[in-house]
Design a protein around this motif. Structure first.
Motif, PDB file in Angstrom:
ATOM      1  N   THR A 152     -22.970 -33.990 -20.828  1.00 20.15           N
ATOM      2  CA  THR A 152     -23.892 -34.228 -19.739  1.00 20.15           C
ATOM      3  C   THR A 152     -25.184 -33.452 -19.931  1.00 20.15           C
ATOM      4  O   THR A 152     -25.211 -32.440 -20.632  1.00 20.15           O
ATOM      5  N   ASN A 153     -26.246 -33.929 -19.279  1.00 18.61           N
ATOM      6  CA  ASN A 153     -27.485 -33.156 -19.262  1.00 18.61           C
ATOM      7  C   ASN A 153     -27.431 -32.030 -18.241  1.00 18.61           C
ATOM      8  O   ASN A 153     -28.303 -31.167 -18.210  1.00 18.61           O
ATOM      9  N   GLY A 154     -26.408 -32.029 -17.398  1.00 18.94           N
ATOM     10  CA  GLY A 154     -26.172 -30.930 -16.475  1.00 18.94           C
ATOM     11  C   GLY A 154     -26.816 -31.063 -15.110  1.00 18.94           C
ATOM     12  O   GLY A 154     -26.545 -30.240 -14.221  1.00 18.94           O
ATOM     13  N   LEU A 155     -27.627 -32.090 -14.897  1.00 19.83           N
ATOM     14  CA  LEU A 155     -28.336 -32.214 -13.625  1.00 19.83           C
ATOM     15  C   LEU A 155     -27.375 -32.315 -12.437  1.00 19.83           C
ATOM     16  O   LEU A 155     -27.582 -31.670 -11.396  1.00 19.83           O
ATOM     17  N   VAL A 172     -16.365 -29.456 -21.711  1.00 17.03           N
ATOM     18  CA  VAL A 172     -17.602 -30.072 -21.234  1.00 17.03           C
ATOM     19  C   VAL A 172     -18.751 -29.600 -22.114  1.00 17.03           C
ATOM     20  O   VAL A 172     -18.862 -28.411 -22.427  1.00 17.03           O
ATOM     21  N   THR A 173     -19.602 -30.529 -22.514  1.00 14.24           N
ATOM     22  CA  THR A 173     -20.798 -30.205 -23.286  1.00 14.24           C
ATOM     23  C   THR A 173     -22.021 -30.432 -22.416  1.00 14.24           C
ATOM     24  O   THR A 173     -22.148 -31.482 -21.775  1.00 14.24           O
ATOM     25  N   ILE A 174     -22.917 -29.448 -22.390  1.00  9.89           N
ATOM     26  CA  ILE A 174     -24.192 -29.589 -21.691  1.00  9.89           C
ATOM     27  C   ILE A 174     -25.305 -29.529 -22.738  1.00  9.89           C
ATOM     28  O   ILE A 174     -25.306 -28.640 -23.590  1.00  9.89           O
ATOM     29  N   THR A 175     -26.250 -30.439 -22.653  1.00  8.50           N
ATOM     30  CA  THR A 175     -27.431 -30.356 -23.516  1.00  8.50           C
ATOM     31  C   THR A 175     -28.483 -29.505 -22.812  1.00  8.50           C
ATOM     32  O   THR A 175     -29.009 -29.892 -21.760  1.00  8.50           O
ATOM     33  N   GLN A 211     -28.645 -26.834 -14.493  1.00  9.51           N
ATOM     34  CA  GLN A 211     -27.937 -26.526 -15.735  1.00  9.51           C
ATOM     35  C   GLN A 211     -27.331 -25.127 -15.676  1.00  9.51           C
ATOM     36  O   GLN A 211     -26.171 -24.925 -16.058  1.00  9.51           O
ATOM     37  N   MET A 212     -28.101 -24.161 -15.213  1.00  6.40           N
ATOM     38  CA  MET A 212     -27.596 -22.787 -15.131  1.00  6.40           C
ATOM     39  C   MET A 212     -26.478 -22.669 -14.095  1.00  6.40           C
ATOM     40  O   MET A 212     -25.475 -21.991 -14.308  1.00  6.40           O
ATOM     41  N   GLU A 213     -26.644 -23.345 -12.982  1.00  4.52           N
ATOM     42  CA  GLU A 213     -25.624 -23.341 -11.937  1.00  4.52           C
ATOM     43  C   GLU A 213     -24.335 -23.987 -12.443  1.00  4.52           C
ATOM     44  O   GLU A 213     -23.225 -23.486 -12.203  1.00  4.52           O
ATOM     45  N   GLY A 214     -24.472 -25.100 -13.144  1.00  2.31           N
ATOM     46  CA  GLY A 214     -23.302 -25.790 -13.671  1.00  2.31           C
ATOM     47  C   GLY A 214     -22.589 -24.998 -14.740  1.00  2.31           C
ATOM     48  O   GLY A 214     -21.351 -24.954 -14.789  1.00  2.31           O
ATOM     49  N   ASN A 228     -25.217 -28.031 -26.395  1.00  2.00           N
ATOM     50  CA  ASN A 228     -26.019 -28.674 -27.432  1.00  2.00           C
ATOM     51  C   ASN A 228     -27.487 -28.365 -27.193  1.00  2.00           C
ATOM     52  O   ASN A 228     -27.958 -28.429 -26.045  1.00  2.00           O
ATOM     53  N   SER A 229     -28.207 -28.042 -28.255  1.00  2.00           N
ATOM     54  CA  SER A 229     -29.652 -27.860 -28.171  1.00  2.00           C
ATOM     55  C   SER A 229     -30.298 -28.631 -29.304  1.00  2.00           C
ATOM     56  O   SER A 229     -29.905 -28.474 -30.458  1.00  2.00           O
ATOM     57  N   VAL A 230     -31.272 -29.468 -28.966  1.00  2.00           N
ATOM     58  CA  VAL A 230     -32.002 -30.225 -29.972  1.00  2.00           C
ATOM     59  C   VAL A 230     -33.170 -29.366 -30.446  1.00  2.00           C
ATOM     60  O   VAL A 230     -34.027 -28.971 -29.651  1.00  2.00           O
ATOM     61  N   MET A 231     -33.218 -29.078 -31.745  1.00  2.00           N
ATOM     62  CA  MET A 231     -34.286 -28.250 -32.302  1.00  2.00           C
ATOM     63  C   MET A 231     -35.504 -29.119 -32.602  1.00  2.00           C
ATOM     64  O   MET A 231     -35.439 -30.057 -33.403  1.00  2.00           O
ATOM     65  N   ILE A 232     -36.626 -28.788 -31.945  1.00  2.13           N
ATOM     66  CA  ILE A 232     -37.855 -29.566 -32.063  1.00  2.13           C
ATOM     67  C   ILE A 232     -38.944 -28.637 -32.605  1.00  2.13           C
ATOM     68  O   ILE A 232     -39.458 -27.779 -31.871  1.00  2.13           O
TER      69      ILE A 232
END
Length: 487
Positions: A152-155, A172-175, A211-214, A228-232
Motif C-alpha cells: 500500500t501507499n499507506g494513505l 504489509v509493505t508501504i511505499t 504513512q507514519m501513523e500507519g 519500499n522506496s523508489v530511488m530517483i
C-alpha cells in the motif's frame, strides 16, 4: 515447477584464467546481522520477499483485484501493459475476489512452492478495501498455509490496521519515498483523501502523516512491515538515508530501496520528462549507506501486480483468466507440506556446503583483502545452474574470501536467440556486469567466453551452491594477485 533435488550436487572444475590485479572498489558495510529469534525466523522463512534465502526456493503470486488508486505518483502509469514486462502496477486482466481465490487454489496445486499471496494493485489495495479483504477471506478459509500480504501507499493504512490484524495478514509493505514533504511534492502531484483531491505539498503532508501513523500502528499490532522506496536520482537519492533512519525508528522490519523505472514508452511523468533512473553502482551506494541501520532487501524484482512464480521469473501468462477458470483447483495441503519438507532438506544441505567452503578455503595471505563482485546465472535453488545463453538476469554477489553476500541483480536480454547469439546483446550483457570479476554459469559457449575474457571477465563453469563456487573462484583470484605482488 518442482523443488531442487536435496542431494547429488555435482561440481565442475572452475575454468582457470589469469586473474586481474585490479579490484572493484567495493566498500559496503555489512547489513545488520542481529540474530532473529525462532518466532521471527518462522514468520519469514518461507516468504521470498522478506527472506533473501527463501527467494531461491519459494514462489509468490499477486492477484489483481484492486484497480483504483488514491494518489498519483510521477513514476506510475497503470494504463500500459506488456505481457513480457515486469513493472509494479502492470496487469493483463482484472479479477473479482472469487476469480482470484480460484486462481490461487489452482496455482497452489500447480506450484506447491508458492507460499505467499499478495495484493499489490494495480491500484492501491486499501483504496479498494471491499475487494481486497473479500479476496483474503476466501483464500484464508480454503488455503490456510498460504501467507497473506498487501502492499500500500499507506494513505488509508491507519483506518484498516485492525482489519488487517483480524484477517491474520502478517506482512504489509508501504511505499515511502520521503519523510520531507518538500521532496515529496516533486514525486506526488495529488492525493485523494476523504472525497477531496489535494494538490501539491498539502496533499503530500497528508500522505506523510498517514504513512507514519500507519507504520507505527503496524508495529503496535505486531505486523511485519517492509518499506519500499523508489530511488530517483536528483530528487530523493540523498534523502533516502533519512527515510531509512525514520522508518527504522518506527519499527520497519526491512527496507527495499529500488531503482526508478522511467522508460518513455511507459507514459509516466518521469519517463516523458527525461528523469533517469539510477545505475547499479549508484543504487548499491545508497543501499550500502543505509545497511548499517537495518536489514536491506536487495533481491526485489519490482514485480507486476499479477506476477506468478519465483522472484526473477514470471509465469502469469500461463495462468490467464481464460486458462485458469477452466482448471479445477488442485490445492492439497499434505502434498504441499511434503514439497516444503524437501525444500527444507535442500536448504540444510546448501547451508552445510557453505559452511564447509568457508572452513576449507584459505585466502588471507594478502593484506587488505579486496572485495570483488561476481555475476551468477541461476534458475533458483541457491545454485549455479543456468547456461549463460539462457539467463534473463544475473545475480551479483560480493565476495571477500570469508563470505559471499548477495547484493543485487542485473536484468539482461537473452544472449541465445533461436540458437544463435546477437553481438549487440553480448555487448549489453558485458556492460551490465562490467564491474564484476567473473561470471559463474553451468555452461557457456566458446565465443561468448572469449569475448568476456577480452573484457576482463573470467568464466567459471560449475553446478553447485552459489557461495561455494564464488568462494572457490575468490581463492584462485587471490592467489593470482599474490603471484602478481611477488613478481
Amino acid at each position: 515447477m518442482t523443488p531442487p533435488p536435496p542431494t547429488g550436487l555435482l561440481t565442475s572444475a572452475p575454468t582457470e584464467t589469469k586473474a586481474k590485479s585490479s579490484s572493484c572498489g567495493c566498500s559496503s558495510k555489512t547489513d545488520t546481522t542481529t540474530s532473529l529469534d525462532e518466532k521471527m525466523k518462522a514468520r519469514i522463512e518461507k516468504h521470498p520477499c522478506y527472506s533473501e534465502e527463501a527467494h531461491h526456493h519459494y514462489a509468490r503470486m499477486h492477484v489483481a483485484v484492486a484497480p483504483a488508486c488514491n494518489i498519483q505518483c510521477n513514476y506510475c502509469n497503470r494504463k500500459y501493459d506488456c505481457a513480457n514486462e515486469s513493472r509494479p502496477g502492470v496487469v493483463s486482466e482484472l479479477l473479482t475476489p472469487e476469480e482470484a481465490a480460484h486462481k490461487v487454489l489452482v496455482i497452489a496445486g500447480k506450484i506447491p512452492q508458492m507460499t505467499v499471496l499478495g495484493i499489490a494493485g494495480p491500484g492501491d489495495p486499501l483504496a479498494n478495501p471491499e475487494k481486497t479483504f473479500r479476496t483474503f477471506e476466501l483464500i484464508a478459509e480454503k488455503a490456510p498455509d498460504i501467507k497473506l500480504c498487501l502492499s500500500t501507499n499507506g494513505l488509508m493504512l491507519p483506518d484498516y490496521v485492525d482489519r488487517i490484524k483480524q484477517l491474520n495478514i502478517d506482512h504489509v509493505t508501504i511505499t515511502i519515498n520521503m519523510v520531507d514533504p518538500e521532496i515529496g511534492a516533486k514525486i506526488y502531484p495529488w492525493v485523494h483523501y476523504n472525497r477531496k483531491r489535494y494538490r501539491g505539498i498539502e496533499g503530500v503532508r497528508i500522505l506523510h502523516e498517514k504513512q507514519m501513523e500507519g507504520l507505527q500502528a503496524l508495529q503496535e499490532a505486531d505486523i511485519l512491515c517492509k518499506v519500499n522506496s523508489v530511488m530517483i536520482p536528483g530528487v530523493n537519492d540523498e534523502h533516502l538515508v533519512e527515510v531509512n533512519e525514520v522508518i527504522r525508528s518506527k519499527g520497519a522490519f526491512l527496507h527495499n530501496i529500488m531503482p526508478l523505472i522511467s522508460a518513455p514508452e511507459h507514459g509516466t511523468h518521469f519517463g516523458l520528462t527525461g528523469q533517469r533512473g539510477p545505475n547499479p553502482k549508484e543504487l548499491k551506494t545508497v543501499q550500502d549507506k543505509c545497511s548499517g541501520n537495518m536489514k536491506m532487501m536487495r533481491h526485489c524484482r519490482q514485480c507486476r501486480a499479477d506476477a506468478v512464480g519465483l522472484l526473477g521469473e514470471d509465469r502469469s501468462q500461463e495462468f490467464t483468466k481464460d486458462k485458469f477458470m477452466e482448471m479445477a483447483p488442485e490445492y492439497n495441503l499434505e502434498q504441499r507440506q511434503e514439497v516444503h519438507a524437501q525444500i527444507e532438506k535442500s536448504q540444510q544441505e546448501i547451508k552445510a556446503t557453505k559452511e564447509k567452503a568457508v572452513e576449507t578455503l584459505q585466502t588471507t595471505t594478502l593484506k587488505n583483502r579486496p572485495k570483488i563482485l561476481v555475476a551468477v546465472a541461476t534458475k533458483g535453488g541457491g545454485l549455479v545452474n543456468q547456461h549463460f545463453g539462457h539467463a534473463k538476469e544475473f545475480m551479483v554477489y560480493e565476495v571477500d574470501g570469508s563470505s559471499a553476500k548477495f547484493v543485487g541483480h542485473r536484468k539482461i536480454d537473452h544472449y541465445c536467440q533461436s540458437g544463435y547469439g546477437e553481438e549487440a546483446t553480448l555487448d549489453n550483457i558485458i556492460k551490465a556486469i562490467s564491474d564484476c570479476k567473473a561470471v559463474l554459469v553451468s555452461k557457456i559457449g566458446h565465443c561468448p567466453q572469449e569475448e568476456l575474457q577480452k573484457a576482463g571477465l573470467q568464466t567459471v563453469e560449475a553446478y553447485d551452491v552459489i557461495e561455494k563456487v564464488a568462494l572457490e573462484f575468490y581463492d584462485q583470484y587471490i592467489k593470482g594477485l599474490e603471484k602478481t605482488v611477488d613478481c
